[in-house]
Design a protein around this motif. Structure first.
Motif, PDB file in Angstrom:
ATOM      1  N   PRO A   6       0.831  -1.210   0.000  1.00 55.98           N
ATOM      2  CA  PRO A   6       0.000   0.000   0.000  1.00 55.98           C
ATOM      3  C   PRO A   6       0.857   1.248   0.000  1.00 55.98           C
ATOM      4  CG  PRO A   6       0.070  -0.990   2.186  1.00 55.98           C
ATOM      5  CD  PRO A   6       0.777  -1.946   1.276  1.00 55.98           C
ATOM      6  N   CYS A   7       0.378   2.270  -0.724  1.00 59.65           N
ATOM      7  CA  CYS A   7       1.124   3.531  -0.763  1.00 59.65           C
ATOM      8  C   CYS A   7       0.505   4.586   0.134  1.00 59.65           C
ATOM      9  CB  CYS A   7       1.192   4.074  -2.196  1.00 59.65           C
ATOM     10  SG  CYS A   7      -0.411   4.597  -2.829  1.00 59.65           S
ATOM     11  N   ILE A  49       4.764   4.589 -13.548  1.00 57.34           N
ATOM     12  CA  ILE A  49       3.604   3.800 -13.972  1.00 57.34           C
ATOM     13  C   ILE A  49       2.974   4.389 -15.227  1.00 57.34           C
ATOM     14  CG2 ILE A  49       1.273   3.098 -13.285  1.00 57.34           C
ATOM     15  CD1 ILE A  49       2.284   2.983 -10.414  1.00 57.34           C
ATOM     16  N   ASP A  50       2.866   5.710 -15.303  1.00 61.20           N
ATOM     17  CA  ASP A  50       2.184   6.369 -16.424  1.00 61.20           C
ATOM     18  C   ASP A  50       2.974   7.591 -16.866  1.00 61.20           C
ATOM     19  OD1 ASP A  50       0.331   7.049 -18.314  1.00 61.20           O
ATOM     20  OD2 ASP A  50      -1.189   7.755 -16.900  1.00 61.20           O
ATOM     21  N   PRO A  51       4.108   7.414 -17.564  1.00 58.67           N
ATOM     22  CA  PRO A  51       4.941   8.569 -17.935  1.00 58.67           C
ATOM     23  C   PRO A  51       4.233   9.542 -18.869  1.00 58.67           C
ATOM     24  CG  PRO A  51       6.172   6.506 -18.136  1.00 58.67           C
ATOM     25  CD  PRO A  51       4.742   6.130 -17.941  1.00 58.67           C
ATOM     26  N   SER A  52       3.650   9.042 -19.951  1.00 63.53           N
ATOM     27  CA  SER A  52       3.024   9.954 -20.909  1.00 63.53           C
ATOM     28  C   SER A  52       1.728  10.543 -20.385  1.00 63.53           C
ATOM     29  CB  SER A  52       2.768   9.215 -22.225  1.00 63.53           C
ATOM     30  OG  SER A  52       1.898   8.102 -22.019  1.00 63.53           O
ATOM     31  N   PHE A 207       9.241   0.825  -3.120  1.00 64.27           N
ATOM     32  CA  PHE A 207       8.775   0.383  -4.427  1.00 64.27           C
ATOM     33  C   PHE A 207       9.941  -0.253  -5.158  1.00 64.27           C
ATOM     34  CE2 PHE A 207       6.770   4.498  -3.406  1.00 64.27           C
ATOM     35  CZ  PHE A 207       5.495   4.041  -3.129  1.00 64.27           C
ATOM     36  N   ASP A 208       9.643  -1.216  -5.998  1.00 64.76           N
ATOM     37  CA  ASP A 208      10.674  -1.824  -6.835  1.00 64.76           C
ATOM     38  C   ASP A 208      10.099  -2.002  -8.232  1.00 64.76           C
ATOM     39  OD1 ASP A 208       8.904  -3.915  -6.508  1.00 64.76           O
ATOM     40  OD2 ASP A 208      10.211  -5.070  -5.195  1.00 64.76           O
ATOM     41  N   LEU A 209      10.916  -2.535  -9.109  1.00 63.83           N
ATOM     42  CA  LEU A 209      10.512  -2.697 -10.501  1.00 63.83           C
ATOM     43  C   LEU A 209       9.333  -3.643 -10.637  1.00 63.83           C
ATOM     44  CD1 LEU A 209      10.957  -2.220 -13.508  1.00 63.83           C
ATOM     45  CD2 LEU A 209      12.720  -4.003 -13.467  1.00 63.83           C
ATOM     46  N   GLU A 210       9.317  -4.696  -9.857  1.00 69.91           N
ATOM     47  CA  GLU A 210       8.220  -5.663  -9.948  1.00 69.91           C
ATOM     48  C   GLU A 210       6.896  -5.034  -9.549  1.00 69.91           C
ATOM     49  OE1 GLU A 210       7.088 -10.122  -8.241  1.00 69.91           O
ATOM     50  OE2 GLU A 210       8.947  -9.118  -7.666  1.00 69.91           O
ATOM     51  N   THR A 211       6.918  -4.224  -8.488  1.00 70.74           N
ATOM     52  CA  THR A 211       5.691  -3.565  -8.038  1.00 70.74           C
ATOM     53  C   THR A 211       5.173  -2.596  -9.088  1.00 70.74           C
ATOM     54  OG1 THR A 211       6.385  -3.740  -5.732  1.00 70.74           O
ATOM     55  CG2 THR A 211       4.730  -2.076  -6.252  1.00 70.74           C
ATOM     56  N   VAL A 212       6.049  -1.773  -9.636  1.00 71.30           N
ATOM     57  CA  VAL A 212       5.638  -0.778 -10.629  1.00 71.30           C
ATOM     58  C   VAL A 212       5.183  -1.460 -11.913  1.00 71.30           C
ATOM     59  CG1 VAL A 212       6.462   1.141 -12.039  1.00 71.30           C
ATOM     60  CG2 VAL A 212       7.095   1.011  -9.628  1.00 71.30           C
ATOM     61  N   THR A 213       5.842  -2.548 -12.306  1.00 71.70           N
ATOM     62  CA  THR A 213       5.431  -3.268 -13.514  1.00 71.70           C
ATOM     63  C   THR A 213       4.031  -3.850 -13.355  1.00 71.70           C
ATOM     64  OG1 THR A 213       7.747  -3.799 -13.988  1.00 71.70           O
ATOM     65  CG2 THR A 213       6.066  -5.111 -15.099  1.00 71.70           C
ATOM     66  N   ALA A 259      -3.792   1.840  -9.032  1.00 69.62           N
ATOM     67  CA  ALA A 259      -3.095   0.677  -9.576  1.00 69.62           C
ATOM     68  C   ALA A 259      -1.918   0.266  -8.699  1.00 69.62           C
ATOM     69  CB  ALA A 259      -2.609   0.990 -10.997  1.00 69.62           C
ATOM     70  N   LEU A 260      -1.253   1.242  -8.098  1.00 68.83           N
ATOM     71  CA  LEU A 260      -0.136   0.927  -7.208  1.00 68.83           C
ATOM     72  C   LEU A 260      -0.605   0.185  -5.972  1.00 68.83           C
ATOM     73  CD1 LEU A 260       2.938   1.374  -6.977  1.00 68.83           C
ATOM     74  CD2 LEU A 260       2.455   3.460  -5.712  1.00 68.83           C
ATOM     75  N   ASN A 261      -1.847   0.434  -5.558  1.00 73.16           N
ATOM     76  CA  ASN A 261      -2.436  -0.268  -4.424  1.00 73.16           C
ATOM     77  C   ASN A 261      -3.135  -1.559  -4.828  1.00 73.16           C
ATOM     78  OD1 ASN A 261      -2.363   1.353  -1.686  1.00 73.16           O
ATOM     79  ND2 ASN A 261      -2.566   2.860  -3.324  1.00 73.16           N
ATOM     80  N   GLY A 262      -3.099  -1.893  -6.114  1.00 73.83           N
ATOM     81  CA  GLY A 262      -3.718  -3.124  -6.569  1.00 73.83           C
ATOM     82  C   GLY A 262      -5.217  -3.045  -6.722  1.00 73.83           C
ATOM     83  N   ARG A 263      -5.765  -1.847  -6.896  1.00 74.81           N
ATOM     84  CA  ARG A 263      -7.202  -1.681  -7.042  1.00 74.81           C
ATOM     85  C   ARG A 263      -7.545  -1.285  -8.465  1.00 74.81           C
ATOM     86  NH1 ARG A 263      -6.369   1.391  -2.277  1.00 74.81           N
ATOM     87  NH2 ARG A 263      -6.638   3.271  -3.542  1.00 74.81           N
ATOM     88  N   THR A 264      -8.767  -1.564  -8.876  1.00 77.35           N
ATOM     89  CA  THR A 264      -9.246  -1.188 -10.201  1.00 77.35           C
ATOM     90  C   THR A 264     -10.238  -0.041 -10.150  1.00 77.35           C
ATOM     91  OG1 THR A 264     -10.973  -2.881 -10.083  1.00 77.35           O
ATOM     92  CG2 THR A 264      -8.887  -3.504 -11.135  1.00 77.35           C
ATOM     93  N   SER A 265     -10.445   0.555  -9.004  1.00 74.48           N
ATOM     94  CA  SER A 265     -11.326   1.714  -8.875  1.00 74.48           C
ATOM     95  C   SER A 265     -10.633   2.751  -8.004  1.00 74.48           C
ATOM     96  CB  SER A 265     -12.672   1.321  -8.254  1.00 74.48           C
ATOM     97  OG  SER A 265     -12.492   0.796  -6.953  1.00 74.48           O
ATOM     98  N   VAL A 266     -10.841   4.023  -8.348  1.00 69.00           N
ATOM     99  CA  VAL A 266     -10.225   5.130  -7.616  1.00 69.00           C
ATOM    100  C   VAL A 266     -11.028   5.411  -6.356  1.00 69.00           C
ATOM    101  CG1 VAL A 266      -9.648   7.582  -7.707  1.00 69.00           C
ATOM    102  CG2 VAL A 266      -9.264   6.128  -9.700  1.00 69.00           C
TER     103      VAL A 266
END
Length: 613
Positions: A6-7, A49-52, A207-213, A259-266
């Protein structure tokens, strides 16, 4: 796969900014520096996670271990196959957007396109070194690529459109006199200030690469309801943010946080985090607290015969829930506004036009023999003009197949219309013209203090190798005591010999200073006019006494000075701020600076601080 951590415990700026999110027991009540560093880590994770979608990051930090550490940890959050391109401050258009590959074109005999940094960064990140020194043209090209998602190349006989989507890291070294172009920073969602952090404040991020991916893969499935968007828009309006990009970027940041928290709703915590990261650094005002309703006010406003919505009414309950969400998001964002941000914005909005720093380089001007190269133009080399061989070959390359058919011998046929000469841009010198009111009213109040302030400013100009001029007005006219010079001794001698007393020929002083400024401008020198007066004119332009006519002549001369588009500062030396001095400053389009009860050093510090901005 590891569960996504969780963030929520990473509260931006300080814990009170997000009251619903608790810190782990091991890091209860951390220092502000530790909170700022973890906020920077959260921003890096969301951007990875979302650069652009987020546009980019404005990273304000000097060269050192703090910026290097942030860059290294951010790079560790990106996959190895994501391109990372670094753009120098003086990048050329050929390298930035691409163009004609001269070597391949001469070898093959046909135009061959070369990719630029913008197209090479497709799907990755563009790092702008020394973004505060990026040229306006380069900033505009990057901003256009961010908006359109493509790079258009129409030059050197080539026409191509290459798709590209990337994020930007704009490195701002924190120089007080320079800032990254607004056209670019407006499109970058995250603004981080790491100047006050030291190396001992740095730590690893959770955070690590696996989490962000994993979060990047989940991002397309994240959905945000209308309540979240309404809360972010309402927060932007309450903070005085006029740009529509800010709430949209905040919405993308909220989706990335979910998404960083693993959820599909804000959820509410995601919206609060996004608002604190995206909207708080852009605030131009503090939100106005809601006034409590008077007793009986609701009953008076309810029309007769119309039932008040019941609490169990679904529509009313939905509206109340959205209003409460907006209020909670606004409270969290207001608490996250960096300390002193609004004061800096207020001072920045008072900056004078034209050159903004005493003693600094003046306005830029084009040159053909010296300065910083800014490209090439068609022209023949002559005395003092440099031939640009590469651009000449580039202009001739597309025509080689046709010219080889008409001529014999030689591998490259160059004609007169192919010649290109280098253009340069250099900064002009700056001259500060001090117009000092030495009349009786000013002499009675603070002529000695004004002299001391001007002497300190003269010393500052001498250190910066700035030209200075001294003009005094008293009696029936204005006198140029010291023409533009770099001699500090002459300036101090002329200032010490300045007498006080007599009338105030303000119109003559304004006309003399304006004429001197125009003369300096024609000589290629950027002028800056500084008036020290109380604005009480009593001598008309023809030398006759009379306050009404003298004030009218002064206002007429001030309006003429405003039409010259010169940089002007008016320092009100009266005991209390004078409305006449304020009106005079408005007429000449000058920055007005009242200084009641100020000594020489305070006057010097205020003038230098205002001009530095």
């Amino acid at each position: 796969m590891r569960p996504v951590p969780p963030c929520g415990w990473i509260a931006p700026w300080r814990r009170s900014s997000l009251p619903d999110l608790a810190l782990p027991p091991a890091v209860e009540d951390p220092s502000p520096a530790a909170q700022a560093w973890r906020t920077a880590g959260l921003a890096a994770a969301l951007f990875a996670i979302d650069p652009s979608g987020l546009g980019g990051v404005v990273l304000r930090a000097q060269v050192g271990p703090v910026r290097q550490r942030w860059t290294a940890l951010f790079r560790a959050l990106l996959p190895q196959d994501i391109p990372l391109r670094r753009v120098p401050a003086g990048v050329s258009d050929d390298r930035l957007i691409g163009g004609l590959d001269l070597t391949a074109t001469l070898r093959s005999g046909r135009p061959v396109a070369e990719r630029g940094l913008l197209s090479e960064a497709d799907g990755g990140v563009l790092v702008l070194a020394m973004a505060e020194r990026l040229s306006p043209s380069a900033a505009a090209r990057i901003a256009m690529a961010l908006d359109t998602g493509e790079v258009a190349v129409e030059r050197d006989g080539l026409t191509a459109r290459m798709p590209t989507r990337f994020g930007v890291v704009a490195e701002d070294e924190g120089l007080a006199e320079e800032a990254p172009p607004t056209v670019l920073t407006e499109r970058l969602g995250l603004h981080l200030d790491l100047e006050r952090l030291s190396q001992r404040d740095l730590a690893d991020w959770p955070f690590d690469l696996e989490t962000v991916t994993a979060a990047r893969k989940l991002l397309p499935d994240v959905r945000a309801g209308g309540a979240a968007l309404e809360a972010l828009c309402a927060t932007a309006v309450a903070l005085g943010i006029a740009s529509l990009r800010a709430p949209l970027q905040a919405l993308r940041a909220a989706c990335a946080a979910a998404a960083l928290n693993g959820r599909t709703s804000v959820e509410e915590a995601d919206s609060a985090l996004a608002a604190a990261l995206i909207l708080a650094p852009r605030a131009t005002r503090l939100p106005t607290p809601a006034e409590p309703e008077e007793p009986g006010e609701t009953d008076a406003e309810t029309p007769a015969g119309e039932a008040e919505p019941r609490p169990e009414d679904p529509a009313a309950a939905k509206d109340d829930g959205e209003a409460e969400l907006s209020e909670r998001v606004l409270d969290a964002t207001a608490a996250a506004i960096p300390k002193g941000l609004l004061d800096k914005l207020k001072l920045a909005g008072q900056a004078p036009r034209g050159p903004q720093t005493t003693g600094a380089a003046g306005a830029a001007k084009l040159s053909l023999d010296r300065g910083r190269p800014i490209g090439a133009r068609a022209g023949r080399p002559r005395s003092g003009v440099r031939l640009n061989l590469v651009e000449t070959l580039r202009a001739a390359a597309p025509w080689q197949p046709l010219r080889r058919a008409d001529t014999t011998g030689g591998k490259v046929a160059i004609r007169a219309e192919d010649f290109r000469v280098t253009r340069f841009k250099q900064k002009s010198e700056t001259a500060t013209v001090f117009a000092v009111d030495a009349s009786g009213s000013t002499a009675f109040h603070r002529l000695a203090e004004a002299k001391g302030a001007v002497e300190l400013l003269l010393a500052d100009c001498y250190v910066r190798r700035d030209q200075v001029a001294l003009l005094a007005f008293r009696g029936t006219g204005a006198e140029l005591l010291l023409p533009p010079t770099r001699s500090l001794v002459r300036a101090k001698r002329a200032l010490a010999a300045l007498p006080g007393g007599g009338g105030t020929p303000l119109a003559a002083a304004i006309e003399s200073a304006s004429a001197l400024g125009v003369t300096l401008l024609r000589r290629g020198i950027t002028p800056l006019l500084v008036f020290l007066t109380d604005g009480q004119a009593n001598i008309a332009r023809d030398g006759r006494p009379g306050r009404p006519q003298a004030q009218a002549d002064a206002e007429k001369a001030a309006r003429h000075l405003a039409s010259q588009r010169l940089s002007v500062l008016l320092v009100d030396t009266s005991p209390r701020p004078s409305e006449k001095a304020r009106a005079l400053a408005a007429a000449m389009a000058a920055l007005y600076l009242p200084l009641p009860q100020a000594d020489a050093r305070k006057l010097d510090a205020a003038v230098r601080a205002t001009l530095a901005r």
